[in-house]
Design an enzyme around this catalytic site. Structure first.
Site, PDB file in Angstrom:
ATOM      1  N   LYS A   1       0.863  -1.204   0.000  1.00 19.02           N
ATOM      2  CA  LYS A   1       0.000   0.000   0.000  1.00 19.02           C
ATOM      3  C   LYS A   1       0.889   1.241   0.000  1.00 19.02           C
ATOM      4  O   LYS A   1       1.814   1.337   0.796  1.00 19.02           O
ATOM      5  CB  LYS A   1      -0.896  -0.015   1.240  1.00 19.02           C
ATOM      6  CG  LYS A   1      -1.890   1.145   1.299  1.00 19.02           C
ATOM      7  CD  LYS A   1      -2.931   0.940   2.402  1.00 19.02           C
ATOM      8  CE  LYS A   1      -2.648   1.753   3.628  1.00 19.02           C
ATOM      9  NZ  LYS A   1      -3.690   1.654   4.668  1.00 19.02           N
TER      10      LYS A   1
ATOM     11  N   THR B   1     -12.320   4.749   7.468  1.00 18.42           N
ATOM     12  CA  THR B   1     -13.298   4.976   6.386  1.00 18.42           C
ATOM     13  C   THR B   1     -13.669   3.671   5.699  1.00 18.42           C
ATOM     14  O   THR B   1     -14.648   3.614   4.960  1.00 18.42           O
ATOM     15  CB  THR B   1     -12.707   5.906   5.318  1.00 18.42           C
ATOM     16  OG1 THR B   1     -11.579   5.244   4.709  1.00 18.42           O
ATOM     17  CG2 THR B   1     -12.281   7.228   5.900  1.00 18.42           C
TER      18      THR B   1
HETATM   19  C1  R5P Z   1      -3.076   2.470   8.321  1.00 16.66           C
HETATM   20  O1  R5P Z   1      -1.884   2.248   8.114  1.00 16.66           O
HETATM   21  C2  R5P Z   1      -3.915   1.672   9.265  1.00 16.66           C
HETATM   22  O2  R5P Z   1      -3.300   0.504   9.666  1.00 16.66           O
HETATM   23  C3  R5P Z   1      -5.261   1.340   8.652  1.00 16.66           C
HETATM   24  O3  R5P Z   1      -5.057   0.496   7.525  1.00 16.66           O
HETATM   25  C4  R5P Z   1      -5.964   2.579   8.223  1.00 16.66           C
HETATM   26  O4  R5P Z   1      -5.966   3.519   9.268  1.00 16.66           O
HETATM   27  C5  R5P Z   1      -7.392   2.264   7.829  1.00 16.66           C
HETATM   28  O5  R5P Z   1      -7.998   3.447   7.404  1.00 16.66           O
HETATM   29  P1  R5P Z   1      -9.205   3.403   6.388  1.00 16.66           P
HETATM   30  O6  R5P Z   1     -10.241   2.462   6.951  1.00 16.66           O
HETATM   31  O7  R5P Z   1      -9.689   4.837   6.365  1.00 16.66           O
HETATM   32  O8  R5P Z   1      -8.676   2.976   5.083  1.00 16.66           O
END
Ligand code: R5P
Length: 296
Positions: free
Chosen positions: A191, A223
């Site tokens: 990612k 989100t």
């Molecule tokens: C980011 O590195 C965290 O581990 C989560 O993957 C992230 O905060 C998830 O955010 P969202 O649900 O907004 O994609």
């Protein structure tokens, strides 16, 4: 040791107190018409080591103020030591300077809480353990992991040997924890995040999940964008069934619906953040940590 029942985690505090066999301190609280927070401890904490159980999920700023006020009220009213159990620690994701002109939010927040009277902090699956470096030097700190409990949920529901997937490399340690309980495979997506727009891109090169049941494990679902993106890749790779589990189900807006619409069968979270997906309680984990502290 006594447990102060923070308004944001009253139920979790009560469950923990019951399991750890600890007396509870109820808290009266209100929000004034102008938005300011008020708290009052409703029983004595004189000479006690008190444990405040208070998560800081949205609305995080008012929950942080309540936490600071409870800590200050405890110290003002004679508590000997204040440990805060904050399962979801707000602002933990801003644990460094990513861009010029920023502040390290988690440093600012924890130093404010230290000034208010907190001596020790217990978190659960903090986003990055590096954030601990930003805490006040004198704090005792501990990070618990709820991943085995989440993985056990899937074993109990008949999904032993499911593939544990991390949505990014940073969460691979989470997938590996889950794998130890599930006994199947584990892997991660790649990612990338644009620091200015917040937009992310994910890829699943080299991942073999064809025909498999996959559980996407993450620390936070906010989100839902990360899980929706991961589910899309898993479908393209031929996964048979997709589930997701997280420690902190923040679930902003219609996050859960977006995830289910993306082909995920179930969202499982803990009661770190009160929500209807909080099917796994952190109480046994926290109670065990408190008992160990008491006897240590
Ligand atoms: C980011 O590195 C965290 O581990 C989560 O993957 C992230 O905060 C998830 O955010 P969202 O649900 O907004 O994609």
């Amino acid at each position: 040791m006594k447990i102060i029942l923070g308004p944001a985690s009253k139920e979790l505090g009560e469950k923990t107190a019951k399991l750890a066999n600890l007396e509870t301190v109820p808290v009266a609280h209100k929000t004034f018409p102008d938005g300011e927070s008020y708290v009052r401890l409703e029983s004595s904490v004189q000479d006690d080591h008190v444990v405040i159980v208070q998560t800081t999920s949205p609305p995080q700023d008012s929950r942080l103020m309540q936490l600071a006020f409870m800590a200050a009220a405890a110290k003002t009213n004679g508590a000997r030591r204040v440990t805060a159990v904050v399962p979801y620690l707000a602002y933990a994701r801003q644990d460094k300077l990513f861009l010029q002109g920023e502040n390290i939010s988690i440093k600012t927040i924890t130093h404010m809480l230290g000034e208010a009277g907190i001596d020790a902090l217990i978190t659960v699956n903090i986003h990055q353990k590096d954030a601990f470096e930003m805490f006040p030097k004198q704090w005792t700190r501990k990070n618990l992991t709820a991943i085995p409990l989440l993985a056990e949920y899937f074993v109990k529901h008949g999904y032993a040997k499911a593939f544990a997937l991390a949505p990014d490399k940073g969460a691979m340690y989470i997938a590996e924890h889950a794998q130890r309980v599930l006994g199947g495979g584990a892997g991660h997506l790649e990612k990338q995040r644009d620091r200015y727009t917040g937009q992310t891109t994910q890829t699943g090169e080299g991942l073999d999940v064809k025909g498999q049941t996959v559980v996407i494990f993450d620390d936070i679902i906010s989100t839902g964008g990360t899980i929706v993106g991961a589910a899309k890749i898993l479908r393209e790779l031929g996964a048979a069934r997709i589930f997701t589990a997280c420690v902190h189900p923040v679930l902003v807006g219609n996050a859960e619906k977006r995830i289910l619409d993306a082909g995920v069968e179930e969202v499982v979270g803990t009661d770190s953040v009160p929500s209807h997906v909080g099917k796994v309680s952190l109480a046994p984990l926290i109670a065990k940590a408190l008992k160990a502290q008491e006897s240590g």
